[in-house]
Design a protein around this motif. Structure first.
Motif, PDB file in Angstrom:
ATOM      1  N   THR A   1       0.869  -1.422   0.217  1.00  0.00           N
ATOM      2  CA  THR A   1      -0.243  -0.170  -0.129  1.00  0.00           C
ATOM      3  C   THR A   1       0.746   1.405  -0.162  1.00  0.00           C
ATOM      4  O   THR A   1       0.243   2.455  -0.090  1.00  0.00           O
ATOM      5  CB  THR A   1      -0.975   0.071   1.070  1.00  0.00           C
ATOM      6  OG1 THR A   1      -1.275   0.109   1.839  1.00  0.00           O
ATOM      7  CG2 THR A   1      -1.954  -1.194   1.431  1.00  0.00           C
ATOM      8  N   VAL A   2       2.114   0.995   0.015  1.00  0.00           N
ATOM      9  CA  VAL A   2       2.878   2.069   0.152  1.00  0.00           C
ATOM     10  C   VAL A   2       3.773   2.544  -1.195  1.00  0.00           C
ATOM     11  O   VAL A   2       4.054   3.738  -1.774  1.00  0.00           O
ATOM     12  CB  VAL A   2       4.519   1.942   1.304  1.00  0.00           C
ATOM     13  CG1 VAL A   2       5.118   2.941   1.726  1.00  0.00           C
ATOM     14  CG2 VAL A   2       3.435   1.631   2.838  1.00  0.00           C
ATOM     15  N   GLY A   3       3.853   1.890  -1.799  1.00  0.00           N
ATOM     16  CA  GLY A   3       3.987   1.380  -2.656  1.00  0.00           C
ATOM     17  C   GLY A   3       5.481   1.130  -3.563  1.00  0.00           C
ATOM     18  O   GLY A   3       5.646   1.252  -4.407  1.00  0.00           O
ATOM     19  N   LYS A   4       5.791  -0.010  -2.489  1.00  0.00           N
ATOM     20  CA  LYS A   4       7.040  -0.981  -2.609  1.00  0.00           C
ATOM     21  C   LYS A   4       6.346  -2.157  -3.965  1.00  0.00           C
ATOM     22  O   LYS A   4       5.747  -2.607  -3.192  1.00  0.00           O
ATOM     23  CB  LYS A   4       7.580  -1.267  -0.907  1.00  0.00           C
ATOM     24  CG  LYS A   4       8.323   0.206  -0.223  1.00  0.00           C
ATOM     25  CD  LYS A   4       8.323  -1.040   1.244  1.00  0.00           C
ATOM     26  CE  LYS A   4       9.127   0.148   1.915  1.00  0.00           C
ATOM     27  NZ  LYS A   4       9.566  -0.686   3.033  1.00  0.00           N
ATOM     28  N   ILE A   5       7.460  -2.174  -4.060  1.00  0.00           N
ATOM     29  CA  ILE A   5       7.355  -3.872  -5.012  1.00  0.00           C
ATOM     30  C   ILE A   5       7.946  -4.608  -4.259  1.00  0.00           C
ATOM     31  O   ILE A   5       8.428  -4.874  -3.209  1.00  0.00           O
ATOM     32  CB  ILE A   5       8.102  -3.419  -6.266  1.00  0.00           C
ATOM     33  CG1 ILE A   5       8.092  -2.577  -7.318  1.00  0.00           C
ATOM     34  CG2 ILE A   5       8.435  -5.331  -6.981  1.00  0.00           C
ATOM     35  CD1 ILE A   5       9.132  -2.241  -9.104  1.00  0.00           C
ATOM     36  N   LEU A   6       6.767  -5.313  -3.947  1.00  0.00           N
ATOM     37  CA  LEU A   6       6.777  -7.053  -3.514  1.00  0.00           C
ATOM     38  C   LEU A   6       8.065  -7.833  -3.892  1.00  0.00           C
ATOM     39  O   LEU A   6       7.127  -8.945  -4.619  1.00  0.00           O
ATOM     40  CB  LEU A   6       5.401  -7.410  -2.933  1.00  0.00           C
ATOM     41  CG  LEU A   6       4.600  -6.523  -2.486  1.00  0.00           C
ATOM     42  CD1 LEU A   6       2.999  -6.481  -1.538  1.00  0.00           C
ATOM     43  CD2 LEU A   6       5.663  -5.873  -1.237  1.00  0.00           C
ATOM     44  N   ARG A   7       9.215  -8.362  -3.135  1.00  0.00           N
ATOM     45  CA  ARG A   7       9.635  -9.325  -4.184  1.00  0.00           C
ATOM     46  C   ARG A   7       9.183 -10.661  -3.676  1.00  0.00           C
ATOM     47  O   ARG A   7       9.336 -11.337  -4.514  1.00  0.00           O
ATOM     48  CB  ARG A   7      11.591  -8.608  -4.093  1.00  0.00           C
ATOM     49  CG  ARG A   7      11.721  -7.678  -4.547  1.00  0.00           C
ATOM     50  CD  ARG A   7      13.672  -7.236  -4.579  1.00  0.00           C
ATOM     51  NE  ARG A   7      13.972  -5.917  -4.864  1.00  0.00           N
ATOM     52  CZ  ARG A   7      14.988  -5.844  -4.452  1.00  0.00           C
ATOM     53  NH1 ARG A   7      15.754  -6.216  -2.948  1.00  0.00           N
ATOM     54  NH2 ARG A   7      15.698  -4.503  -4.562  1.00  0.00           N
ATOM     55  N   ARG A   8       8.854 -10.595  -2.454  1.00  0.00           N
ATOM     56  CA  ARG A   8       8.459 -11.654  -1.997  1.00  0.00           C
ATOM     57  C   ARG A   8       7.285 -12.321  -2.744  1.00  0.00           C
ATOM     58  O   ARG A   8       7.926 -13.486  -2.654  1.00  0.00           O
ATOM     59  CB  ARG A   8       7.992 -11.648  -0.340  1.00  0.00           C
ATOM     60  CG  ARG A   8       7.661 -12.756   0.288  1.00  0.00           C
ATOM     61  CD  ARG A   8       7.150 -12.370   1.758  1.00  0.00           C
ATOM     62  NE  ARG A   8       5.694 -11.737   1.740  1.00  0.00           N
ATOM     63  CZ  ARG A   8       5.485 -10.175   1.139  1.00  0.00           C
ATOM     64  NH1 ARG A   8       6.677  -9.571   2.242  1.00  0.00           N
ATOM     65  NH2 ARG A   8       4.295 -10.277   1.715  1.00  0.00           N
ATOM     66  N   GLU A   9       6.286 -11.568  -3.274  1.00  0.00           N
ATOM     67  CA  GLU A   9       5.710 -12.052  -4.337  1.00  0.00           C
ATOM     68  C   GLU A   9       6.112 -12.624  -4.823  1.00  0.00           C
ATOM     69  O   GLU A   9       5.458 -13.930  -5.878  1.00  0.00           O
ATOM     70  CB  GLU A   9       4.133 -11.294  -4.044  1.00  0.00           C
ATOM     71  CG  GLU A   9       3.576 -10.385  -2.679  1.00  0.00           C
ATOM     72  CD  GLU A   9       2.361  -9.927  -3.152  1.00  0.00           C
ATOM     73  OE1 GLU A   9       2.260 -10.072  -4.539  1.00  0.00           O
ATOM     74  OE2 GLU A   9       1.642  -9.371  -3.053  1.00  0.00           O
ATOM     75  N   LEU A  10       6.782 -12.374  -5.837  1.00  0.00           N
ATOM     76  CA  LEU A  10       7.583 -12.185  -7.062  1.00  0.00           C
ATOM     77  C   LEU A  10       8.293 -13.819  -6.864  1.00  0.00           C
ATOM     78  O   LEU A  10       8.162 -14.402  -7.847  1.00  0.00           O
ATOM     79  CB  LEU A  10       8.435 -11.545  -7.618  1.00  0.00           C
ATOM     80  CG  LEU A  10       7.647  -9.906  -8.479  1.00  0.00           C
ATOM     81  CD1 LEU A  10       8.588  -9.379  -8.309  1.00  0.00           C
ATOM     82  CD2 LEU A  10       6.318 -10.585  -8.858  1.00  0.00           C
ATOM     83  N   ARG A  11       9.360 -13.829  -5.689  1.00  0.00           N
ATOM     84  CA  ARG A  11      10.102 -15.101  -5.731  1.00  0.00           C
ATOM     85  C   ARG A  11       8.648 -16.629  -5.200  1.00  0.00           C
ATOM     86  O   ARG A  11       9.263 -17.175  -5.783  1.00  0.00           O
ATOM     87  CB  ARG A  11      10.273 -15.108  -3.938  1.00  0.00           C
ATOM     88  CG  ARG A  11      11.966 -14.495  -4.859  1.00  0.00           C
ATOM     89  CD  ARG A  11      12.830 -14.556  -3.296  1.00  0.00           C
ATOM     90  NE  ARG A  11      12.595 -14.342  -1.683  1.00  0.00           N
ATOM     91  CZ  ARG A  11      12.862 -12.577  -1.869  1.00  0.00           C
ATOM     92  NH1 ARG A  11      12.958 -11.979  -2.348  1.00  0.00           N
ATOM     93  NH2 ARG A  11      12.311 -11.903  -0.804  1.00  0.00           N
ATOM     94  N   ASP A  12       7.501 -16.264  -4.460  1.00  0.00           N
ATOM     95  CA  ASP A  12       6.469 -16.894  -4.580  1.00  0.00           C
ATOM     96  C   ASP A  12       6.104 -17.926  -5.668  1.00  0.00           C
ATOM     97  O   ASP A  12       5.742 -19.049  -5.583  1.00  0.00           O
ATOM     98  CB  ASP A  12       5.439 -16.953  -3.249  1.00  0.00           C
ATOM     99  CG  ASP A  12       6.001 -16.458  -1.576  1.00  0.00           C
ATOM    100  OD1 ASP A  12       7.191 -16.897  -1.847  1.00  0.00           O
ATOM    101  OD2 ASP A  12       5.283 -15.747  -1.365  1.00  0.00           O
ATOM    102  N   GLN A  13       5.794 -16.873  -6.678  1.00  0.00           N
ATOM    103  CA  GLN A  13       5.681 -17.107  -7.948  1.00  0.00           C
ATOM    104  C   GLN A  13       6.371 -17.601  -8.728  1.00  0.00           C
ATOM    105  O   GLN A  13       5.613 -18.942  -9.868  1.00  0.00           O
ATOM    106  CB  GLN A  13       5.126 -15.403  -8.907  1.00  0.00           C
ATOM    107  CG  GLN A  13       4.283 -14.880  -8.566  1.00  0.00           C
ATOM    108  CD  GLN A  13       3.509 -13.718  -9.514  1.00  0.00           C
ATOM    109  OE1 GLN A  13       4.537 -13.938 -10.596  1.00  0.00           O
ATOM    110  NE2 GLN A  13       3.532 -12.790  -8.755  1.00  0.00           N
TER     111      GLN A  13
END
Length: 522
Positions: A510-522
């Motif tokens: 919600t702050v606008g940070k790109i979520l690397r964690r979600e990309l790793r989980d993919q």
């Protein structure tokens, strides 16, 4: 070095708020949804709500009150009221799931909650599993057109203030500087979300440190700051609601910064002098045609923090607005600001020098101080460093040593005193034994003319242990080989992405940070 006198001038945050409300009484303090509140308005409304907390709810000094609101004028009213009533503010994301709400409310032991109406159904699902006794509900336009009936039988925000006006005087609080003022929840470097215990001394010191670094760049009572970052995030909480408040600035609150059309329309009437944002926001605004047509003649300060600033975003912002981006660095555990570039002497690619009274060192894996120019884990010691994690002594012990907070960020202290962040320890990729830092590759990718956003993560690889995987959003179709070839011109072979995945948009917080964690989980 000593911190500025603000750390010692006030015993607690309540005194600080009351002092500034009186000092700037007739001046505008917050603007949102077409409504402007003066400092005098804030004083009255927060006093009435503080009386309601004390007398109608029976809340005692040190009790926790969670605030779960987007950027509305109700947010500073509620936060200042909590401080003036001697309560501990628990900042909460209004988009939390029921599970996240239940964890934060229960872990903090919050007895009261100020909540956005849209979250009521989620609250209903978990309220019985929390200690929350008093629920205060508000909607976006309540201060302009109050609702006729309270929702779900809970208390109405405007009605509570009206009731508070007729209650006995506000009882003076006895909070001292070393008492907890706020719990700021963070994933930290490990594990489940933990509450960083920030004292009155911590946040008052950080406000003073920011004011010291600002120097003469801000004129008291003359600044207009755009505030798109959520006030529940420690960045805006301290910088906008405390440091800029102490300078008599007006904050223009943006409830939904993802609505760029609404964002631009909101700020168009103002000759704004400052804005605090993050990398993705700068890029998004600069690509918006109506934003480019705004009057930037008064803009003199642009803060960046919360995520790494890419060189392409900084250059784009300056080309569109004429204002350089001044990058800083901090964490929830440091209230948050630890370093900030010198205004007018920004060194792109660094987060600047430590604020007054702050020490930053690089340590090796054994906790030994490294020499200037050597890369290691960055640690921070200063008056803004948290007391510890709420009710988590073991986690506190892991993260603190000799008064230094271990940040989990990898970086280097340069000869000139400026700090360069390399990356998060947990995000580092190891390719054939070589350390690869995603920030460096993302900065290169963002310079490609067709790349709008980029994030880099590691993926398992049989030959090299890990391989570099790039996730990008593009402005136009382009062959992936072109992007990889572009990276080869700038990066050593082992750092070049082996795989490029295209997204319509990268996942963000919600702050606008790109979520690397979600990309790793993919």
């Amino acid at each position: 070095m000593s911190t500025p006198s603000l750390n010692e001038q006030f015993t607690n945050t309540a005194e600080f708020i009351e002092h500034n409300c009186q000092r700037y009484a007739d001046m505008p303090a917050y603007h949102c949804l077409g409504q402007t509140l003066t400092f005098a308005d804030l004083e009255e409304k927060s006093r009435h709500l503080a009386k309601w907390f004390q007398h109608a709810c029976g809340l005692q000094q040190g009790d926790r009150v969670a605030i779960q609101l987007p950027n509305l004028n109700q947010y500073p009213i509620a936060a200042y009221a909590a401080f003036r009533a001697g309560l501990v503010v628990v900042n909460t994301n209004p988009l939390y799931t029921p599970r996240e709400m239940q964890h934060q409310f229960s872990d903090s032991g919050a007895k009261a909650l100020v909540v956005f109406a849209d979250a009521l159904d989620r609250l209903e699902a978990i309220k019985a599993d929390t200690q929350v006794e008093h629920v205060l509900v508000t909607g976006p336009a309540d201060l302009i057109a109050p609702p006729k009936e309270p929702q779900h039988g809970y208390h109405d925000f405007v009605a509570a203030m009206a009731q508070g006006a007729n209650l006995p005087d506000l009882e003076p609080i006895k909070a001292q500087r070393e008492d907890i003022a706020a719990l700021q929840y963070t994933g930290g470097t490990t594990g489940v979300a933990k509450g960083a215990s920030l004292t009155h001394a911590n946040i008052l010191a950080n406000a003073a440190q920011m004011e010291d670094r600002l120097g003469e760049r801000c004129e008291a009572g003359k600044e207009i700051f755009v505030c798109p970052l959520p006030l529940y995030h420690i960045y805006a909480f301290t910088v906008n609601m405390l440091a800029l408040f102490n300078l008599g600035a007006m904050n223009v609150l943006i409830p939904n910064p993802r609505d760029l059309d609404g964002f631009v329309k909101t700020i168009q009437p103002f000759k704004f002098t400052g804005l605090a944002g993050i990398n993705t926001l700068f890029v998004g605004l600069c690509r918006h045609p109506d934003f480019k047509a705004l009057d930037f003649s008064s803009l003199k300060l642009t803060f960046s923090g919360g995520s790494a600033l890419t060189s392409s975003a900084a250059k784009l912002w300056q080309s569109v607005t004429g204002c350089p981006v001044t990058e800083g660095w901090g964490l929830s555990e440091t209230s948050p600001v630890a370093t900030l570039n010198q205004f007018g002497a920004e060194e792109l690619g660094t987060v600047g020098a430590p604020l007054i009274g702050t020490e930053v060192q690089a340590w090796d894996e054994e906790g030994n101080k490294l020499a200037i120019g050597e890369v290691g884990e960055l640690v921070i010691r200063g008056p803004q460093v948290m007391q510890g994690y709420w009710n988590r002594p073991e986690e506190t012990a892991k993260s603190m040593k000799d008064g230094f907070f271990r940040t989990g960020d990898v970086g280097v202290v340069q000869e000139n005193g400026n700090i360069k962040i390399v990356d998060r320890l947990k995000d580092m990729i190891i390719v054939s034994g070589f350390n690869v830092y995603p920030n460096e590759i993302e900065d290169v990718l963002s310079r490609h003319p067709s790349v709008v956003e980029a994030a880099v993560v590691g993926k398992p690889d049989d030959k090299t242990g890990e391989a570099v995987c790039a996730h990008v959003a593009l402005s136009e179709d382009v062959p992936m080989d072109d992007i990889i070839a572009f990276c080869r011109e700038e990066l050593t072979a082992y750092k070049v992405p082996k795989l490029v995945i295209v997204h319509a948009e990268l996942p963000k917080s919600t702050v606008g940070k790109i979520l690397r964690r979600e990309l790793r989980d993919q």
